[in-house]
Design a protein around this motif. Sequence first.
Motif, PDB file in Angstrom:
ATOM      1  N   VAL A  17       0.736  -1.260   0.134  1.00 51.59           N
ATOM      2  CA  VAL A  17       0.159  -0.186  -0.183  1.00 51.59           C
ATOM      3  C   VAL A  17       1.081   1.099   0.119  1.00 51.59           C
ATOM      4  N   ILE A  18       0.956   2.181  -0.787  1.00 47.95           N
ATOM      5  CA  ILE A  18       1.708   3.284  -0.792  1.00 47.95           C
ATOM      6  C   ILE A  18       0.732   4.247  -0.410  1.00 47.95           C
ATOM      7  N   HIS A  19       0.983   5.439   0.142  1.00 46.86           N
ATOM      8  CA  HIS A  19       0.885   5.799   0.919  1.00 46.86           C
ATOM      9  C   HIS A  19      -0.746   7.086   0.237  1.00 46.86           C
ATOM     10  N   PRO A  20      -1.866   7.096   0.653  1.00 41.89           N
ATOM     11  CA  PRO A  20      -2.942   7.387  -0.430  1.00 41.89           C
ATOM     12  C   PRO A  20      -3.082   9.053  -0.730  1.00 41.89           C
ATOM     13  N   ASN A  21      -1.908   9.906   0.303  1.00 42.54           N
ATOM     14  CA  ASN A  21      -1.822  11.586  -0.809  1.00 42.54           C
ATOM     15  C   ASN A  21      -0.066  11.467  -1.497  1.00 42.54           C
ATOM     16  N   TYR A  22       0.484  10.263  -1.902  1.00 42.97           N
ATOM     17  CA  TYR A  22       1.765   9.853  -2.296  1.00 42.97           C
ATOM     18  C   TYR A  22       1.570  10.881  -3.352  1.00 42.97           C
ATOM     19  N   HIS A  23       2.827  11.771  -3.955  1.00 41.66           N
ATOM     20  CA  HIS A  23       2.734  13.010  -5.320  1.00 41.66           C
ATOM     21  C   HIS A  23       4.162  12.992  -5.466  1.00 41.66           C
ATOM     22  N   PRO A  24       4.718  11.660  -6.769  1.00 45.04           N
ATOM     23  CA  PRO A  24       5.429  12.069  -7.373  1.00 45.04           C
ATOM     24  C   PRO A  24       6.293  13.123  -7.255  1.00 45.04           C
ATOM     25  N   GLU A  25       5.503  14.611  -7.737  1.00 43.83           N
ATOM     26  CA  GLU A  25       5.663  15.481  -7.822  1.00 43.83           C
ATOM     27  C   GLU A  25       6.451  15.831  -6.560  1.00 43.83           C
ATOM     28  N   GLY A  26       7.843  16.272  -6.751  1.00 45.33           N
ATOM     29  CA  GLY A  26       8.673  16.112  -5.656  1.00 45.33           C
ATOM     30  C   GLY A  26       8.631  14.701  -4.229  1.00 45.33           C
ATOM     31  N   HIS A  27       8.628  13.904  -4.277  1.00 44.43           N
ATOM     32  CA  HIS A  27       8.489  13.101  -3.855  1.00 44.43           C
ATOM     33  C   HIS A  27       7.151  13.378  -2.375  1.00 44.43           C
ATOM     34  N   VAL A  28       6.231  13.473  -2.618  1.00 42.29           N
ATOM     35  CA  VAL A  28       5.896  14.057  -1.358  1.00 42.29           C
ATOM     36  C   VAL A  28       5.351  12.687  -0.331  1.00 42.29           C
ATOM     37  N   ASN A  29       5.264  12.246   0.675  1.00 43.30           N
ATOM     38  CA  ASN A  29       4.303  11.120   0.984  1.00 43.30           C
ATOM     39  C   ASN A  29       4.817  10.117   0.625  1.00 43.30           C
ATOM     40  N   ASP A  30       6.408  10.381   0.488  1.00 42.56           N
ATOM     41  CA  ASP A  30       7.478   8.914  -0.160  1.00 42.56           C
ATOM     42  C   ASP A  30       7.560   7.819   0.758  1.00 42.56           C
ATOM     43  N   ILE A  31       6.329   6.767   1.063  1.00 40.87           N
ATOM     44  CA  ILE A  31       7.074   5.864   1.550  1.00 40.87           C
ATOM     45  C   ILE A  31       5.348   4.674   1.147  1.00 40.87           C
ATOM     46  N   VAL A  32       6.221   3.753   1.744  1.00 42.04           N
ATOM     47  CA  VAL A  32       4.444   2.246   0.779  1.00 42.04           C
ATOM     48  C   VAL A  32       5.230   1.425   2.512  1.00 42.04           C
ATOM     49  N   LEU A  33       4.608   0.208   2.251  1.00 37.50           N
ATOM     50  CA  LEU A  33       4.290  -0.665   3.357  1.00 37.50           C
ATOM     51  C   LEU A  33       3.745  -1.463   2.394  1.00 37.50           C
ATOM     52  N   LEU A  34       5.073  -2.799   2.420  1.00 38.94           N
ATOM     53  CA  LEU A  34       4.549  -4.156   2.136  1.00 38.94           C
ATOM     54  C   LEU A  34       4.508  -5.323   3.018  1.00 38.94           C
ATOM     55  N   LYS A  35       3.355  -6.158   2.114  1.00 40.57           N
ATOM     56  CA  LYS A  35       2.911  -7.129   3.462  1.00 40.57           C
ATOM     57  C   LYS A  35       3.738  -8.864   2.879  1.00 40.57           C
ATOM     58  N   LEU A  36       4.446  -8.846   3.511  1.00 38.47           N
ATOM     59  CA  LEU A  36       5.047 -10.642   2.772  1.00 38.47           C
ATOM     60  C   LEU A  36       3.994 -11.685   2.656  1.00 38.47           C
ATOM     61  N   GLU A  37       4.530 -12.615   2.045  1.00 36.23           N
ATOM     62  CA  GLU A  37       3.367 -13.311   1.829  1.00 36.23           C
ATOM     63  C   GLU A  37       3.181 -14.630   2.509  1.00 36.23           C
ATOM     64  N   THR A  38       4.565 -14.512   3.361  1.00 36.72           N
ATOM     65  CA  THR A  38       4.931 -15.477   4.835  1.00 36.72           C
ATOM     66  C   THR A  38       5.685 -15.094   5.235  1.00 36.72           C
ATOM     67  N   LYS A  39       5.601 -14.841   6.927  1.00 32.84           N
ATOM     68  CA  LYS A  39       6.459 -13.888   7.851  1.00 32.84           C
ATOM     69  C   LYS A  39       7.664 -14.763   7.440  1.00 32.84           C
ATOM     70  N   ALA A  40       8.944 -13.410   7.998  1.00 31.86           N
ATOM     71  CA  ALA A  40      10.084 -13.908   7.536  1.00 31.86           C
ATOM     72  C   ALA A  40      10.760 -14.580   9.444  1.00 31.86           C
ATOM     73  N   LYS A  41      11.648 -15.449   8.866  1.00 32.82           N
ATOM     74  CA  LYS A  41      12.211 -16.080  10.332  1.00 32.82           C
ATOM     75  C   LYS A  41      13.281 -15.368  10.387  1.00 32.82           C
ATOM     76  N   ILE A  42      12.648 -14.686  12.035  1.00 28.30           N
ATOM     77  CA  ILE A  42      13.896 -14.244  12.954  1.00 28.30           C
ATOM     78  C   ILE A  42      14.938 -14.946  13.267  1.00 28.30           C
ATOM     79  N   ASN A  43      16.380 -14.794  13.265  1.00 28.07           N
ATOM     80  CA  ASN A  43      17.030 -14.839  13.424  1.00 28.07           C
ATOM     81  C   ASN A  43      18.279 -14.433  13.590  1.00 28.07           C
ATOM     82  N   ALA A  44      20.021 -14.713  13.311  1.00 33.00           N
ATOM     83  CA  ALA A  44      20.983 -14.518  13.468  1.00 33.00           C
ATOM     84  C   ALA A  44      21.036 -12.735  11.827  1.00 33.00           C
ATOM     85  N   TYR A  45      20.200 -13.114  11.641  1.00 31.67           N
ATOM     86  CA  TYR A  45      20.863 -12.192   9.953  1.00 31.67           C
ATOM     87  C   TYR A  45      19.446 -12.129   9.189  1.00 31.67           C
ATOM     88  N   VAL A  46      18.234 -11.897  10.066  1.00 32.93           N
ATOM     89  CA  VAL A  46      17.238 -11.451   9.311  1.00 32.93           C
ATOM     90  C   VAL A  46      16.723 -11.118  11.289  1.00 32.93           C
TER      91      VAL A  46
END
Length: 266
Positions: free
Chosen positions: A103-132
């Motif tokens: 989901v890209i922020h609803p008020n994102y605007h490419p001109e000036g990169h206003v509200n330049d943020i996106v959140l991605l949902k992973l298909e499966t959760k990452a395994k937390i370990n020493a590397y992640v």
Amino acid sequence: MLLLLLISSAFVLPWAGAGRIIGGKEVVPHSRPYMVFLKIQVTNKTGTYHSFCGGFLIHPGAVLSAAHCLDKNGTVNVTVILGTHNIRVREQSQQRIRARNFVIHPNYHPEGHVNDIVLLKLETKAKINAYVRTISLPRHNEGVRVGTECEVAGWGRTSLEKTKTDVMREVKLKVQNDEPCQKQFRKYQPQSMMCVGDQNRRKSVHKGDSGGPLFCNQKAHGIVSRVLENRLFPEVFTRVSYFEPWIRQQLRRFALQELPASPSSQ
């Protein structure tokens, strides 16, 4: 990967995106387990092409990055690569997970990169370990003092001559007051953006590292967003603390629990 804006004879316009690590050094392998490499495939009427960006793990099931990385015309498919140092090698530490949606922020605007943020949902959760591992986020509107030295890492190019790197590199940059960015960047918004850089113009991020975190005081305070073409100072980062309520709202929409506690506090 990103569109290059025209350069005026009177002044230099900003890039459409940001990100090579210039004047930095290779990180100690796997010393930044929150870092994510986004492999992006875009398919449209003209065909299929690939690009990449950085990102960072804020929850076992969610990654933050820059909106301009995924704001494409066509069908966008993203492979999230965690636990990697050399992106050209299939390291045993790597986890490769498709992004189920984003989901890209609803008020994102490419001109000036206003509200330049996106959140991605992973298909499966990452395994937390020493590397992640996840990275902590600041509280809503939690600030960073001018002069604070922060760190940025990524796999972007290492010079203005487009020198490439396969391994993760890092650079230290200082938080600046807003004046340099207000002078150089159109639509700069202090409330939702941060002005950062090396005033000696020896170190910078640039094309290729977009979406990666600005790591200050053990938290991800910024997201690599905008730089100037052929200049190494200043740089604009998305201010994460401004968007913290939106991030939490999206996690709930993704049916994920609240943000995990800081690894250092566990």
